[in-house]
Design a protein around this motif. Structure first.
Motif, PDB file in Angstrom:
ATOM      1  N   LYS A  77       0.834  -1.207   0.000  1.00 36.20           N
ATOM      2  CA  LYS A  77       0.000   0.000   0.000  1.00 36.20           C
ATOM      3  C   LYS A  77       0.867   1.255   0.000  1.00 36.20           C
ATOM      4  CE  LYS A  77      -3.563   0.434   2.647  1.00 36.20           C
ATOM      5  NZ  LYS A  77      -4.415   0.439   3.857  1.00 36.20           N
ATOM      6  N   GLY A  78       1.932   1.241   0.803  1.00 34.81           N
ATOM      7  CA  GLY A  78       2.819   2.397   0.867  1.00 34.81           C
ATOM      8  C   GLY A  78       3.518   2.651  -0.453  1.00 34.81           C
ATOM      9  N   CYS A  79       3.987   1.595  -1.083  1.00 34.45           N
ATOM     10  CA  CYS A  79       4.656   1.752  -2.388  1.00 34.45           C
ATOM     11  C   CYS A  79       3.685   2.241  -3.453  1.00 34.45           C
ATOM     12  CB  CYS A  79       5.287   0.430  -2.815  1.00 34.45           C
ATOM     13  SG  CYS A  79       6.761  -0.050  -1.867  1.00 34.45           S
ATOM     14  N   ALA A  80       2.457   1.751  -3.421  1.00 31.38           N
ATOM     15  CA  ALA A  80       1.458   2.198  -4.397  1.00 31.38           C
ATOM     16  C   ALA A  80       1.194   3.699  -4.241  1.00 31.38           C
ATOM     17  CB  ALA A  80       0.165   1.404  -4.226  1.00 31.38           C
ATOM     18  N   PHE A  81       1.153   4.168  -3.008  1.00 32.06           N
ATOM     19  CA  PHE A  81       0.972   5.602  -2.761  1.00 32.06           C
ATOM     20  C   PHE A  81       2.130   6.402  -3.348  1.00 32.06           C
ATOM     21  CE2 PHE A  81       2.264   8.952   0.396  1.00 32.06           C
ATOM     22  CZ  PHE A  81       1.373   9.936  -0.037  1.00 32.06           C
ATOM     23  N   LEU A  82       3.357   5.949  -3.101  1.00 36.42           N
ATOM     24  CA  LEU A  82       4.515   6.675  -3.625  1.00 36.42           C
ATOM     25  C   LEU A  82       4.520   6.698  -5.148  1.00 36.42           C
ATOM     26  CD1 LEU A  82       7.379   5.474  -1.244  1.00 36.42           C
ATOM     27  CD2 LEU A  82       5.926   7.496  -1.049  1.00 36.42           C
ATOM     28  N   LEU A  83       4.215   5.579  -5.761  1.00 32.45           N
ATOM     29  CA  LEU A  83       4.195   5.526  -7.225  1.00 32.45           C
ATOM     30  C   LEU A  83       3.116   6.442  -7.795  1.00 32.45           C
ATOM     31  CD1 LEU A  83       4.747   1.697  -7.670  1.00 32.45           C
ATOM     32  CD2 LEU A  83       6.290   3.496  -8.491  1.00 32.45           C
ATOM     33  N   ALA A  84       1.974   6.508  -7.128  1.00 33.14           N
ATOM     34  CA  ALA A  84       0.886   7.369  -7.605  1.00 33.14           C
ATOM     35  C   ALA A  84       1.242   8.847  -7.489  1.00 33.14           C
ATOM     36  CB  ALA A  84      -0.391   7.083  -6.812  1.00 33.14           C
ATOM     37  N   GLU A  85       2.165   9.178  -6.590  1.00 31.80           N
ATOM     38  CA  GLU A  85       2.546  10.571  -6.380  1.00 31.80           C
ATOM     39  C   GLU A  85       3.680  11.032  -7.300  1.00 31.80           C
ATOM     40  OE1 GLU A  85       1.060  12.879  -4.428  1.00 31.80           O
ATOM     41  OE2 GLU A  85      -0.465  11.316  -4.189  1.00 31.80           O
ATOM     42  N   MET A  86       4.249  10.135  -8.080  1.00 27.60           N
ATOM     43  CA  MET A  86       5.329  10.523  -8.988  1.00 27.60           C
ATOM     44  C   MET A  86       4.794  11.464 -10.055  1.00 27.60           C
ATOM     45  SD  MET A  86       7.974   8.151 -11.185  1.00 27.60           S
ATOM     46  CE  MET A  86       6.717   7.532 -12.311  1.00 27.60           C
ATOM     47  N   ARG A  87       5.590  12.495 -10.346  1.00 30.61           N
ATOM     48  CA  ARG A  87       5.211  13.481 -11.352  1.00 30.61           C
ATOM     49  C   ARG A  87       6.351  13.600 -12.357  1.00 30.61           C
ATOM     50  NH1 ARG A  87       3.287  18.695  -8.176  1.00 30.61           N
ATOM     51  NH2 ARG A  87       2.240  19.096 -10.162  1.00 30.61           N
ATOM     52  N   GLY A  88       6.010  13.541 -13.623  1.00 32.25           N
ATOM     53  CA  GLY A  88       7.057  13.602 -14.625  1.00 32.25           C
ATOM     54  C   GLY A  88       7.935  12.357 -14.560  1.00 32.25           C
ATOM     55  N   GLU A  89       9.184  12.508 -14.896  1.00 30.64           N
ATOM     56  CA  GLU A  89      10.112  11.377 -14.945  1.00 30.64           C
ATOM     57  C   GLU A  89      10.840  11.216 -13.618  1.00 30.64           C
ATOM     58  OE1 GLU A  89      12.718  11.608 -18.252  1.00 30.64           O
ATOM     59  OE2 GLU A  89      11.120  11.719 -19.725  1.00 30.64           O
ATOM     60  N   GLY A  90      10.251  10.449 -12.717  1.00 31.63           N
ATOM     61  CA  GLY A  90      10.906  10.147 -11.451  1.00 31.63           C
ATOM     62  C   GLY A  90      11.034  11.326 -10.518  1.00 31.63           C
ATOM     63  N   LEU A  91      10.078  12.246 -10.538  1.00 32.31           N
ATOM     64  CA  LEU A  91      10.120  13.430  -9.686  1.00 32.31           C
ATOM     65  C   LEU A  91       9.037  13.360  -8.613  1.00 32.31           C
ATOM     66  CD1 LEU A  91      10.572  16.231 -12.381  1.00 32.31           C
ATOM     67  CD2 LEU A  91      12.350  14.978 -11.133  1.00 32.31           C
ATOM     68  N   TRP A  92       9.368  13.855  -7.424  1.00 32.96           N
ATOM     69  CA  TRP A  92       8.419  13.955  -6.329  1.00 32.96           C
ATOM     70  C   TRP A  92       8.573  15.300  -5.637  1.00 32.96           C
ATOM     71  CZ3 TRP A  92      10.353   9.201  -7.656  1.00 32.96           C
ATOM     72  CH2 TRP A  92       9.441   8.136  -7.744  1.00 32.96           C
ATOM     73  N   THR A  93       7.487  15.773  -5.058  1.00 31.99           N
ATOM     74  CA  THR A  93       7.508  16.967  -4.222  1.00 31.99           C
ATOM     75  C   THR A  93       7.267  16.553  -2.770  1.00 31.99           C
ATOM     76  OG1 THR A  93       5.136  17.358  -4.422  1.00 31.99           O
ATOM     77  CG2 THR A  93       6.562  18.376  -6.068  1.00 31.99           C
ATOM     78  N   TYR A  94       7.554  17.472  -1.856  1.00 27.22           N
ATOM     79  CA  TYR A  94       7.320  17.163  -0.438  1.00 27.22           C
ATOM     80  C   TYR A  94       5.832  17.002  -0.159  1.00 27.22           C
ATOM     81  CZ  TYR A  94       6.737  17.452   4.530  1.00 27.22           C
ATOM     82  OH  TYR A  94       6.346  17.172   5.812  1.00 27.22           O
ATOM     83  N   TRP A  95       5.005  17.894  -0.686  1.00 28.97           N
ATOM     84  CA  TRP A  95       3.572  17.791  -0.438  1.00 28.97           C
ATOM     85  C   TRP A  95       2.921  16.867  -1.448  1.00 28.97           C
ATOM     86  CZ3 TRP A  95       4.384  23.553   0.198  1.00 28.97           C
ATOM     87  CH2 TRP A  95       4.510  23.877   1.561  1.00 28.97           C
ATOM     88  N   SER A  96       2.028  16.020  -0.954  1.00 28.34           N
ATOM     89  CA  SER A  96       1.362  15.052  -1.824  1.00 28.34           C
ATOM     90  C   SER A  96       0.144  15.679  -2.487  1.00 28.34           C
ATOM     91  CB  SER A  96       0.920  13.828  -1.007  1.00 28.34           C
ATOM     92  OG  SER A  96      -0.314  14.087  -0.347  1.00 28.34           O
ATOM     93  N   SER A  97      -0.475  14.928  -3.393  1.00 28.62           N
ATOM     94  CA  SER A  97      -1.672  15.413  -4.086  1.00 28.62           C
ATOM     95  C   SER A  97      -2.869  15.501  -3.147  1.00 28.62           C
ATOM     96  CB  SER A  97      -1.999  14.493  -5.265  1.00 28.62           C
ATOM     97  OG  SER A  97      -2.230  13.168  -4.810  1.00 28.62           O
ATOM     98  N   TYR A  98      -2.751  14.946  -1.933  1.00 30.23           N
ATOM     99  CA  TYR A  98      -3.815  15.039  -0.936  1.00 30.23           C
ATOM    100  C   TYR A  98      -3.670  16.297  -0.080  1.00 30.23           C
ATOM    101  CZ  TYR A  98      -4.770  10.183  -2.138  1.00 30.23           C
ATOM    102  OH  TYR A  98      -5.084   9.029  -2.819  1.00 30.23           O
ATOM    103  N   ASN A  99      -2.615  17.069  -0.323  1.00 30.39           N
ATOM    104  CA  ASN A  99      -2.331  18.258   0.460  1.00 30.39           C
ATOM    105  C   ASN A  99      -2.798  19.505  -0.299  1.00 30.39           C
ATOM    106  OD1 ASN A  99      -0.958  20.412   1.894  1.00 30.39           O
ATOM    107  ND2 ASN A  99       0.387  18.839   2.745  1.00 30.39           N
TER     108      ASN A  99
END
Length: 339
Positions: A70-92
Motif C-alpha cells: 500500500k505504501g509503495c502504491a501511494f509513492l508511485l501514484a505521487e510521482m510526477r514527470g520522470e521520477g520526480l516527487w515533491t514534499y507535499w502530496s496530491s492530498y495536500n
C-alpha cells in the motif's frame, strides 16, 4: 529479551497497519511548537511514508507485506514527470506550492527500487543540479544552467509563476547536509559527479557542523542515521566518519527520547557499532499499549531563530524508526546465534 522484542515488533506492525491511511500514506503532523501538541494538523507528504517503508524492510516480510504494498502504491501514484516527487502530496492543499526536491526524490526512489519497482529515473536531472562546489541543491528550480530536460519537466508539471517565485527566494540555493547524504543513497558514489557532495558531508560530520550545515534537522543523530544508511547501502566513502560517529553516539544518549534512541541504534547497526541492551530495554519500556511510540519532531521547516519554524513528526514516524531499531536488533541476535 528475544520474545519481548519480537512481541514489540508485532505490536508496532499492527499499529502501523491501523494508522496507515486508505490511500497508503502514513500521516505526519505539522505544529508551530516542537512537542507537536498545539495546533497539530495533518501535512500530507510522501516523505514520511518513504522513511517508514525503509524501516519495514527489516520486519517479517509476511507480516509487513500488505502495508508495504500500500505504501509503495501511494509513492508511485505521487510521482510526477520522470521520477520526480515533491514534499507535499496530491492530498495536500499546498500540493502546487513547492517544486520537486532532491530529498524526496532520493529517499522515495531508493525505497521503491529496493522493493523491486521500476520507473523513470531522475538520476541525470539530479546529477546536473549542483552548485559551483559540486554540492547538490535541495530544490529543483529553473536556472540558466539547467538542462532542457529539467526545464521541460518543470514547465509540464508546475505553474510557471511558481517557478519564478521560488527562483527569487533564498531557498533557491539551499545546500543541506542530510539532503546531500540522501542524494548519495540514491545515486551511489561511482559517478565522479557525486564526490564533492560526499566529501562535503564527511567534512561537516567530522567537524561537528552537520546541523549548522543544514536547514531541516535540530540535532545530529538523524543526520548520522542518513549518512550511515547510505554507507550501509554502498556509499563506502562515508566510512570516513564511522569511528567519529560511533564515539559521539553515547554523548547524545544521556537522556534520549525514543526517536533519538532508535535512530542512534540504527546508525550503530549500519556502522557495525555496538548496541547496548539497556538501550533496547528503554525502547521496549516506552512503547504504548497500542504498539506506538509518542510523536516527536523529526524535522523542521522555516526560520528557527525567529520562532517562525514549523515542526513535523507523528506517532507513525516515531514508531517506524523504533520498529526498525528493534527489528534489526532481533535480526542481529539471530545472526549471532547461528554464527
Amino acid at each position: 529479551m528475544k520474545e519481548r522484542v519480537e512481541e514489540a515488533v508485532r505490536r508496532a506492525l499492527a499499529y502501523l497497519a491501523a494508522a496507515q491511511l486508505d490511500h497508503g500514506e502514513w500521516p505526519v503532523l505539522q505544529s508551530p511548537e516542537p512537542t507537536l501538541q498545539r495546533e497539530a494538523t495533518l501535512d500530507s507528504t510522501p516523505f514520511a511514508t518513504a522513511l517508514i517503508l525503509h524501516g519495514l524492510r527489516f520486519a517479517d516480510p509476511a507480516e509487513a507485506r500488505t502495508a508495504i504494498d500500500k505504501g509503495c502504491a501511494f509513492l508511485l501514484a505521487e510521482m510526477r514527470g520522470e521520477g520526480l516527487w515533491t514534499y507535499w502530496s496530491s492530498y495536500n492543499p499546498a500540493f502546487q506550492e513547492a517544486p520537486p526536491d532532491i530529498d524526496d526524490i532520493s529517499c522515495i526512489s531508493y525505497v521503491l527500487r529496493h522493493y523491486g519497482h521500476t520507473f523513470a529515473s531522475a538520476r541525470e536531472i539530479i546529477l546536473d543540479h549542483r552548485n559551483e562546489e559540486g554540492l547538490f541543491y535541495t530544490w529543483l528550480l529553473p536556472r540558466a544552467e539547467s538542462s532542457p530536460r529539467l526545464k521541460a519537466a518543470l514547465e509540464a508539471e508546475w505553474h510557471p509563476s511558481l517557478a519564478q517565485v521560488m527562483a527569487s527566494m533564498s531557498l533557491r540555493d539551499v545546500v543541506d547536509t542530510a539532503v546531500n547524504a540522501n542524494a548519495l543513497l540514491f545515486l551511489g558514489e561511482s559517478d565522479p559527479r557525486t564526490h564533492a557532495s560526499r566529501d562535503a558531508v564527511v567534512r561537516r560530520v567530522l567537524a561537528g557542523t552537520e546541523v549548522d550545515g543544514g536547514d531541516y534537522y535540530l540535532g545530529p543523530v538523524i543526520i548520522w542515521y542518513f549518512v550511515a544508511r547510505a554507507f550501509a547501502n554502498g556509499v563506502r566513502g562515508f566510512g570516513a566518519v564511522r569511528d567519529h560517529v560511533i564515539a559521539r553516539v553515547p554523548d547524545e544518549l544521556s537522556d534520549p527520547t525514543p526517536q533519538t534512541l532508535a535512530l542512534a541504534i540504527c546508525t550503530l547497526f549500519d556502522f557495525d557499532g555496538a548496541v547496548e541492551e539497556p538501550w533496547i530495554e528503554s525502547l521496549l519500556d516506552s512503547q504504548a499499549d497500542d504498539g506506538s511510540w509518542p510523536r516527536e519532531t523529526a524535522y523542521i521547516y522555516g526560520d528557527r531563530e525567529s520562532g517562525s519554524a514549523y515542526f513535523y513528526g507523528s506517532e507513525s514516524l516515531t514508531t517506524g524508526f523504533c520498529l526498525e531499531a528493534l527489528a534489526r536488533y532481533s535480526l542481529a541476535r539471530g545472526a549471532r546465534k547461528h554464527a
